[in-house]
Design an enzyme around this catalytic site. Structure first.
Site, PDB file in Angstrom:
ATOM      1  CB  CYS A  39      -0.995   0.002   1.148  1.00  0.00           C
ATOM      2  SG  CYS A  39      -0.293   0.431   2.726  1.00  0.00           S
ATOM      3  CG  ASP A  41       1.199   5.098   3.251  1.00  0.00           C
ATOM      4  OD1 ASP A  41       1.929   6.067   3.012  1.00  0.00           O
ATOM      5  OD2 ASP A  41       0.068   4.939   2.767  1.00  0.00           O
ATOM      6  CB  CYS A  64       2.147  10.008   0.257  1.00  0.00           C
ATOM      7  SG  CYS A  64       0.825   9.764   1.448  1.00  0.00           S
ATOM      8  CB  CYS A 108      -2.095   8.885   5.641  1.00  0.00           C
ATOM      9  SG  CYS A 108      -1.553   8.521   3.968  1.00  0.00           S
TER      10      CYS A 108
END
Lengths: 128, 388
Positions: A39, A41, A64, A108
């Protein structure tokens, strides 16, 4: 430098550019590791606990802009809190503190909450 | 702040010459080309002149060019058009796993309408093997679609060879040449393709206009209905300014084709070499030689693409990435994954694409700025530590 990026709030960009509490921690009292490469992260969160209070927090993140900013913000929110107070910090609180996140980046903030919970669980399992 | 634009594969600035050619068609020559009076008829003439210029760029005959709203429509019109017109012959389509979404999602749409698709794999450079195409053909196969050059990694596919395989089997062959036309020499007869998609805004033309090359004799159901325009192959009042602008862009691109690819290849190599010398743990994605002159795609280990893009943007440099975080999905680039890249490297890819106004100073600016950004993000990365 002007910030014309409308994807993220000014607060997110500020934390992204100047992340707080980034780095390693020697022998942390609690270590949280969440996310996976698929994914995109991965967050590691380290906490120092004294007398049931989180006295320090550090993070390392692969991800990100939103992932870096939420990591930074969750460390800010958690320092000085008791373990019980820290357990109450939700992804919503992180998002609000950052003046919002785009819908596609909400995961996130969930990851940041999970990283914190995972660090606290790790701390609790050690102190038991 | 001076901006450095290195995302020509996403879109290009419209050439001022193109804008100049378009302007009269908004206010002075605004007539509907279908109208009988002179206002209309002079625009009919403008469209036909434009058709000749676009046809010349790819070695086609004028009547084989159908103007569309862009590359996506051209891909949709080609795939759906051939599928629906040839349903009685078969229902099988062959394509590659690295196509643009305009092709992949059209195939998925057709699958819901009773068609089946074979998605061919690629090697580590992103190349489709013409032998794999041959092996995938069944008696049900009606269409093969393989892109001429990949939009993410710039790999140039062996289109002429695949077209020969298609021709031997009597199967229509379409190529999405959106990234290739105007950037490398493209000739529909040398390639031997039946259908070819072009987009104007990828070659310094305006957005919202493109073309589908349809070889004479190709059976195709029209994609748009409601008028006799484009010889009944594409209904809708023609986008006259767009079409005129597209044709001027095609003329300019053709003029440049003997020196611009070499200039860009030199800049490309300067960028690849410079980054490789300055930054450790990076990998060039795509083919080292069979590659668009303007494409650089590099994976930076241990870090993620969007965070690099944001940092570069803060320095005025515009690039893109194959990271999921820039596309709104959680999956990284299907192109990188198809080439066998591990997901974290796919997330850590940057695409820098050069073009007409790219100068050596732009490349040097990236070489100056990017190493610091990579170092800063790597210092934050939990992946690097675990690799030590």
């Amino acid at each position: 430098m002007s910030n014309v990026n409308t994807l993220y709030s000014a607060k997110v960009m500020e934390h992204f550019q100047n992340p707080r509490n980034v780095g390693d921690m020697e022998n942390p009292d609690g270590l949280g590791h969440v996310g996976n490469p698929v994914c995109g992260d991965i967050m590691e969160l380290y906490i120092r606990v004294k007398d049931n209070i989180i006295t320090d927090a550090k993070f390392k993140t692969f991800g990100c802009g939103a992932a870096i900013a939420t990591s930074s913000m969750v460390t800010e929110l958690v320092i000085g809190k008791t373990i019980e107070e820290a357990m109450e910090i939700s992804n919503k609180a992180v998002v609000e503190a950052l003046d919002g996140l785009p819908a596609i980046k909400m995961h996130c903030s969930v990851l940041a909450e999970e990283a914190l919970k995972s660090a606290i669980e790790n701390y609790r399992s050690k102190s038991e | 702040m001076e901006r450095v634009y290195l995302d020509y594969a996403a879109t290009t600035p419209t050439d001022p010459e193109v804008v100049k050619a378009m302007l009269p068609y908004f206010t002075d020559s605004f007539g509907n080309p279908s109208s009988i009076y002179s206002y209309g008829q002079e625009n009919k003439g403008a469209i036909e002149e434009a058709r000749t210029k676009v046809a010349r760029l790819i070695g086609a005959r004028d009547e084989e060019i159908v103007f569309t709203s862009g590359g996506t429509e051209a891909d949709n019109a080609a795939l759906q058009g051939v599928a629906f017109a040839n349903e009685s012959k078969g229902n099988h389509i062959i394509t590659s796993s690295i196509e643009h979404h305009a092709v992949i999602e059209t195939c998925e749409f057709l699958e819901k309408r009773g068609f089946t698709t074979s998605y061919l794999g690629v090697d580590k450079y992103g190349l489709v093997d013409p032998d794999d195409v041959r092996k995938a053909i069944t008696k049900e196969t009606i269409l093969i679609s393989v892109m001429q050059a990949n939009n993410e990694v710039g790999t140039i596919e062996p289109i002429a060879e695949i077209a020969r395989v298609a021709k031997e089997a009597g199967v229509y062959f379409h190529t999405d040449a959106v990234q290739a036309v105007g950037h490398i020499p493209v000739d529909v007869n040398e390639l031997g393709v039946d259908l070819l998609s072009i987009s104007a805004h990828k070659l310094c033309g305006p957005k919202g206009v493109g073309a589908l090359y349809i070889r004479k004799g190709t059976r195709l159901t029209p994609f748009m209905h409601g008028g006799g325009q484009e010889n009944r192959r594409r209904a809708s009042t023609e986008n006259v300014p767009g079409i005129v602008g597209f044709s001027r862009a095609a003329e300019l691109a053709l003029l440049e084709l003997n020196q611009e690819p070499e200039r860009l290849t030199n800049l490309r190599e300067r960028l690849i070499k410079g980054l490789t010398e300055r930054i450790e743990h990076i990998h060039l994605n795509g083919h080292p030689k069979e590659r668009l002159p303007n494409n650089v795609n590099i994976s930076f280990e241990y870090i993620e693409g969007e965070s690099m893009i944001l940092n570069l943007d803060l320095q005025g440099i515009c690039v893109s990435s194959g990271s999921a975080c820039t596309s709104g999905s959680l999956e990284p680039s299907h192109v990188c994954l198809a080439m066998g890249l591990p997901p974290e490297q796919a997330h850590g890819s940057l695409r820098l694409t050069l073009g007409r106004w790219t100068k050596e100073e732009d490349i040097d600016m990236v070489l100056e700025v990017l190493p610091g950004i990579v170092a800063r993000l790597r210092a934050m990365s939990p992946l690097l530590k675990s690799q030590r």
